[in-house]
Design a protein around this motif. Structure first.
Motif, PDB file in Angstrom:
ATOM      1  N   LEU A  75       0.820  -1.213   0.000  1.00 20.62           N
ATOM      2  CA  LEU A  75       0.000   0.000   0.000  1.00 20.62           C
ATOM      3  C   LEU A  75       0.855   1.266   0.000  1.00 20.62           C
ATOM      4  CD1 LEU A  75      -2.636  -1.041   2.696  1.00 20.62           C
ATOM      5  CD2 LEU A  75      -3.028  -0.881   0.237  1.00 20.62           C
ATOM      6  N   GLU A  76       2.173   1.091   0.125  1.00 19.04           N
ATOM      7  CA  GLU A  76       3.117   2.207   0.267  1.00 19.04           C
ATOM      8  C   GLU A  76       2.778   3.049   1.492  1.00 19.04           C
ATOM      9  OE1 GLU A  76       4.705   4.285  -3.135  1.00 19.04           O
ATOM     10  OE2 GLU A  76       3.706   2.905  -4.514  1.00 19.04           O
ATOM     11  N   GLU A  77       2.411   2.352   2.577  1.00 18.18           N
ATOM     12  CA  GLU A  77       2.127   2.998   3.857  1.00 18.18           C
ATOM     13  C   GLU A  77       3.309   2.735   4.786  1.00 18.18           C
ATOM     14  OE1 GLU A  77      -0.357   4.803   4.875  1.00 18.18           O
ATOM     15  OE2 GLU A  77      -1.903   4.572   3.337  1.00 18.18           O
ATOM     16  N   PHE A  78       4.298   3.604   4.772  1.00 15.20           N
ATOM     17  CA  PHE A  78       5.520   3.372   5.534  1.00 15.20           C
ATOM     18  C   PHE A  78       5.565   4.153   6.851  1.00 15.20           C
ATOM     19  CE2 PHE A  78       6.548   1.999   1.324  1.00 15.20           C
ATOM     20  CZ  PHE A  78       7.480   0.982   1.492  1.00 15.20           C
ATOM     21  N   LYS A  79       4.811   5.221   6.950  1.00 13.88           N
ATOM     22  CA  LYS A  79       4.906   6.091   8.119  1.00 13.88           C
ATOM     23  C   LYS A  79       4.529   5.354   9.405  1.00 13.88           C
ATOM     24  CE  LYS A  79       3.361  10.526  10.000  1.00 13.88           C
ATOM     25  NZ  LYS A  79       2.551  11.754   9.768  1.00 13.88           N
ATOM     26  N   SER A  80       3.384   4.678   9.404  1.00 13.62           N
ATOM     27  CA  SER A  80       2.902   4.004  10.614  1.00 13.62           C
ATOM     28  C   SER A  80       3.873   2.928  11.078  1.00 13.62           C
ATOM     29  CB  SER A  80       1.517   3.393  10.367  1.00 13.62           C
ATOM     30  OG  SER A  80       0.591   4.386  10.011  1.00 13.62           O
ATOM     31  N   THR A  81       4.298   2.079  10.142  1.00 11.13           N
ATOM     32  CA  THR A  81       5.212   0.993  10.512  1.00 11.13           C
ATOM     33  C   THR A  81       6.531   1.544  11.030  1.00 11.13           C
ATOM     34  OG1 THR A  81       6.047   0.844   8.235  1.00 11.13           O
ATOM     35  CG2 THR A  81       4.230  -0.588   8.832  1.00 11.13           C
ATOM     36  N   THR A  82       7.004   2.604  10.416  1.00  7.80           N
ATOM     37  CA  THR A  82       8.302   3.169  10.804  1.00  7.80           C
ATOM     38  C   THR A  82       8.259   3.738  12.215  1.00  7.80           C
ATOM     39  OG1 THR A  82       8.827   3.727   8.511  1.00  7.80           O
ATOM     40  CG2 THR A  82      10.054   4.871  10.229  1.00  7.80           C
ATOM     41  N   VAL A  83       7.277   4.577  12.498  1.00  7.14           N
ATOM     42  CA  VAL A  83       7.203   5.250  13.809  1.00  7.14           C
ATOM     43  C   VAL A  83       7.015   4.227  14.927  1.00  7.14           C
ATOM     44  CG1 VAL A  83       5.880   6.857  15.224  1.00  7.14           C
ATOM     45  CG2 VAL A  83       6.337   7.386  12.822  1.00  7.14           C
ATOM     46  N   ILE A  84       6.080   3.311  14.749  1.00  8.55           N
ATOM     47  CA  ILE A  84       5.798   2.312  15.792  1.00  8.55           C
ATOM     48  C   ILE A  84       6.998   1.392  16.000  1.00  8.55           C
ATOM     49  CG2 ILE A  84       4.366   0.313  16.381  1.00  8.55           C
ATOM     50  CD1 ILE A  84       2.047   1.741  14.945  1.00  8.55           C
ATOM     51  N   SER A  85       7.569   0.906  14.903  1.00  6.09           N
ATOM     52  CA  SER A  85       8.697  -0.019  15.004  1.00  6.09           C
ATOM     53  C   SER A  85       9.915   0.644  15.641  1.00  6.09           C
ATOM     54  CB  SER A  85       9.056  -0.565  13.621  1.00  6.09           C
ATOM     55  OG  SER A  85       7.981  -1.309  13.071  1.00  6.09           O
ATOM     56  N   MET A  86      10.151   1.897  15.312  1.00  9.01           N
ATOM     57  CA  MET A  86      11.273   2.626  15.903  1.00  9.01           C
ATOM     58  C   MET A  86      11.102   2.748  17.417  1.00  9.01           C
ATOM     59  SD  MET A  86      11.946   5.651  13.086  1.00  9.01           S
ATOM     60  CE  MET A  86      13.106   6.538  14.117  1.00  9.01           C
ATOM     61  N   PHE A  87       9.896   3.065  17.847  1.00  3.43           N
ATOM     62  CA  PHE A  87       9.625   3.219  19.271  1.00  3.43           C
ATOM     63  C   PHE A  87       9.862   1.901  20.010  1.00  3.43           C
ATOM     64  CE2 PHE A  87       6.591   2.988  22.836  1.00  3.43           C
ATOM     65  CZ  PHE A  87       7.038   4.070  23.595  1.00  3.43           C
ATOM     66  N   ILE A  88       9.359   0.798  19.463  1.00  6.15           N
ATOM     67  CA  ILE A  88       9.511  -0.510  20.112  1.00  6.15           C
ATOM     68  C   ILE A  88      10.974  -0.926  20.161  1.00  6.15           C
ATOM     69  CG2 ILE A  88       8.993  -2.976  19.879  1.00  6.15           C
ATOM     70  CD1 ILE A  88       6.240  -2.133  18.792  1.00  6.15           C
ATOM     71  N   LYS A  89      11.716  -0.665  19.092  1.00  9.58           N
ATOM     72  CA  LYS A  89      13.141  -1.016  19.058  1.00  9.58           C
ATOM     73  C   LYS A  89      13.926  -0.264  20.122  1.00  9.58           C
ATOM     74  CE  LYS A  89      13.424  -3.983  15.642  1.00  9.58           C
ATOM     75  NZ  LYS A  89      13.912  -5.361  15.878  1.00  9.58           N
ATOM     76  N   ILE A  90      13.616   1.005  20.276  1.00 15.02           N
ATOM     77  CA  ILE A  90      14.319   1.819  21.270  1.00 15.02           C
ATOM     78  C   ILE A  90      14.027   1.311  22.686  1.00 15.02           C
ATOM     79  CG2 ILE A  90      14.466   4.117  22.309  1.00 15.02           C
ATOM     80  CD1 ILE A  90      13.975   5.240  19.461  1.00 15.02           C
ATOM     81  N   ILE A  91      12.754   0.989  22.965  1.00 13.29           N
ATOM     82  CA  ILE A  91      12.385   0.435  24.270  1.00 13.29           C
ATOM     83  C   ILE A  91      13.101  -0.883  24.515  1.00 13.29           C
ATOM     84  CG2 ILE A  91      10.490  -0.497  25.652  1.00 13.29           C
ATOM     85  CD1 ILE A  91      10.472   2.537  25.403  1.00 13.29           C
ATOM     86  N   ASP A  92      13.209  -1.710  23.480  1.00 15.18           N
ATOM     87  CA  ASP A  92      13.880  -2.998  23.597  1.00 15.18           C
ATOM     88  C   ASP A  92      15.357  -2.832  23.954  1.00 15.18           C
ATOM     89  OD1 ASP A  92      13.901  -5.834  23.455  1.00 15.18           O
ATOM     90  OD2 ASP A  92      14.821  -5.733  21.473  1.00 15.18           O
ATOM     91  N   VAL A  93      15.999  -1.866  23.321  1.00 20.96           N
ATOM     92  CA  VAL A  93      17.417  -1.606  23.608  1.00 20.96           C
ATOM     93  C   VAL A  93      17.597  -1.142  25.057  1.00 20.96           C
ATOM     94  CG1 VAL A  93      19.327  -0.028  23.116  1.00 20.96           C
ATOM     95  CG2 VAL A  93      18.118  -1.149  21.242  1.00 20.96           C
ATOM     96  N   ILE A  94      16.722  -0.277  25.506  1.00 21.50           N
ATOM     97  CA  ILE A  94      16.794   0.188  26.900  1.00 21.50           C
ATOM     98  C   ILE A  94      16.631  -0.986  27.857  1.00 21.50           C
ATOM     99  CG2 ILE A  94      15.649   1.607  28.664  1.00 21.50           C
ATOM    100  CD1 ILE A  94      14.882   3.548  26.382  1.00 21.50           C
ATOM    101  N   ALA A  95      15.686  -1.868  27.538  1.00 23.30           N
ATOM    102  CA  ALA A  95      15.452  -3.052  28.390  1.00 23.30           C
ATOM    103  C   ALA A  95      16.679  -3.961  28.429  1.00 23.30           C
ATOM    104  CB  ALA A  95      14.242  -3.823  27.867  1.00 23.30           C
ATOM    105  N   ILE A  96      17.374  -4.090  27.301  1.00 27.04           N
ATOM    106  CA  ILE A  96      18.582  -4.920  27.261  1.00 27.04           C
ATOM    107  C   ILE A  96      19.638  -4.371  28.213  1.00 27.04           C
ATOM    108  CG2 ILE A  96      20.560  -5.559  25.810  1.00 27.04           C
ATOM    109  CD1 ILE A  96      18.557  -5.878  23.490  1.00 27.04           C
TER     110      ILE A  96
END
Length: 472
Positions: free
Chosen positions: A135-156
């Protein structure tokens, strides 16, 4: 700014984050867990990855391509999405149950690590990125995925404290994967209302999915099988060395892949409209960019690995420096073949070329691995990967040379390689400066990058490619 440019920026931003976060965590994890535990994690994930691939089949490429072609027709979009997604869920759950059975009865050591890898497999069951991309809908996936990745790194950093925390590390990595996919589901459900698919409708997607699964399976033989064979024939420590060396050399190809993934839906749409003019313009631009990035990074990493790796991963990982040097040229072949595959072969339904090239690469890799890994361990696996990637690149370009200007790409590629070699010579000579090694390394990166960029700019300007911007 066009939607295509926005999509490239969104996806590239996310992929750059994926590059930066391991750069932040890897030095910490390599010192806390050590090479052996990293090898155990990498081997277990390589094992689980085969179940993940089977669960997904070829849906990432097939679903992306299908959605891109029907997205302008709401009825067809709704029908195709739910047929494909139902098939994905049903088959993914079936594969996950098989994985649980095998771990329960056949895995004897580090069993909990393998159970946590189940989250990785289940992330494939819920993965809808193929629909977002189509669908060429990249904004939603990018913002959400970035947030989760950052939280994951902090948890590590918070919870992984010593060598006994391998289970915690595995849980955090794998749970973040499935959580990321689940969070992305509601947006798609709002955009594409539920429609109960028919059995006949689901079945019509099985064969196309299987066809595009064949090359995925072939790729796995030289992207995943190396780690499994190393773990079986050699040691988990050697798997750890190989994995971390591969992680470093994957960085430029990750960036190139992010751009390719953002553009592929547009190429599929152009292919359906038979707009070959704009398709070739896009391929030319992307190939030039891939050649620039891959050649510069390949020769740059090759030149500084002896200083970079021990400083970055720790002295325990000094052997990785040799691995990085040997893996670096592979960046070039993967970059070139990646553009051709995602921007021409897949969008134009040339699955036969895709399958043949990857199977040739898989056969080359497996044969060389069996011959060399017993004696040379990780270096043998690298030789097999190098030969496989070269074979795939050569076969794909050979099979399409009548349809696109392969000689032009070859000429550009050689020019960028020459620029990379000249940069490498300067970097190596700078290594003899009588100053602190780490300071010298950063100076090598700075001046090497300036020299390579300047030489590349001169070549691009001379060939007038720099003026061929498009706005589609």
């Amino acid at each position: 700014m066009t939607s295509l440019k926005k999509n490239i920026i969104y996806n590239s931003t996310y992929q750059i984050l994926l590059i930066i976060l391991p750069i932040i965590t890897s030095p910490y994890i390599s010192r806390v867990l050590g090479a052996k535990n990293i090898g155990i994690f990498s081997y277990s994930q390589a094992f689980a990855n085969y179940f993940y691939l089977v669960a997904m089949l070829g849906v990432k490429n097939y679903g992306n391509r299908t959605i891109a072609k029907v997205r302008d027709n709401d009825k067809e979009l709704r029908i195709n999405f739910w047929e494909i997604y139902f098939f994905q869920i049903l088959f993914g759950i079936f594969v996950s149950l098989i994985y649980i059975f095998i771990v329960y009865f056949y895995i004897k050591v580090n069993k909990s690590v393998y159970y946590f890898q189940l989250f990785f497999i289940l992330s494939g069951v819920f993965d809808l990125t193929w629909c977002y991309f189509g669908l060429e809908e990249f904004k939603s996936t990018t913002v959400i995925s970035m947030f989760i990745k950052i939280i994951d790194v902090i948890a590590i950093f918070i919870f992984v404290r010593d060598v006994d925390d391998l289970k915690i590390y595995t849980f955090l990595i794998c749970f973040a994967m499935i959580f990321n996919q689940i969070v992305l589901i509601p947006y798609i459900l709002r955009k594409i209302p539920f429609l109960m698919p028919t059995i006949k409708g689901i079945k019509r997607h099985i064969i196309p999915n299987l066809i595009l699964f064949i090359p995925v399976l072939a790729v796995s033989f030289y992207n995943i099988m190396d780690k499994l064979m190393l773990g079986i024939i050699s040691t988990n420590t050697e798997v750890g060395f190989y994995t971390y060396a591969e992680n470093i050399t994957q960085i430029p190809n990750t960036l190139i892949l992010s751009i390719n993934n953002a553009v592929m839906p547009r190429m599929s749409n152009l292919a359906k409209k038979k707009d070959s003019g704009n398709s070739l313009k896009l391929i030319n631009i992307l190939m030039l960019l891939a050649m620039f990035i891959s050649s510069g990074c390949a020769f740059g990493l090759l030149s500084i690995s002896n200083t970079l790796i021990p400083w970055f991963y720790g002295k325990e990982f000094e052997r990785c420096a040799i691995f990085v040097m040997l893996l670096s040229p592979i960046i070039i072949f993967k970059g070139w073949a990646g553009v051709l595959r995602t921007q021409y072969i897949i969008p134009n339904n040339k699955d036969r070329i895709f399958i043949i090239s990857l199977f040739i690469g898989a056969i080359v890799n497996i044969v060389i691995n069996f011959l060399l890994i017993p004696q040379f361990e990780g270096i043998g696996a690298i030789v097999g990967t190098f030969a496989a990637e070269f074979a795939v690149c050569f076969v794909q370009f050979k099979m399409v040379y009548k349809e696109i200007d392969v000689l032009k790409y070859l000429k550009d590629g050689i020019a960028f390689i020459v620029c990379g070699v000249l940069m490498s010579i300067v970097i190596i000579l700078m290594g003899y400066l009588n100053i602190n090694k780490i300071v010298n390394m950063f100076l090598q990166i700075l001046f090497g990058g300036i020299i390579y960029t300047a030489l590349s700019y001169i070549y691009i300007k001379k060939t007038r490619e720099i003026n061929k911007y498009i706005n589609i």
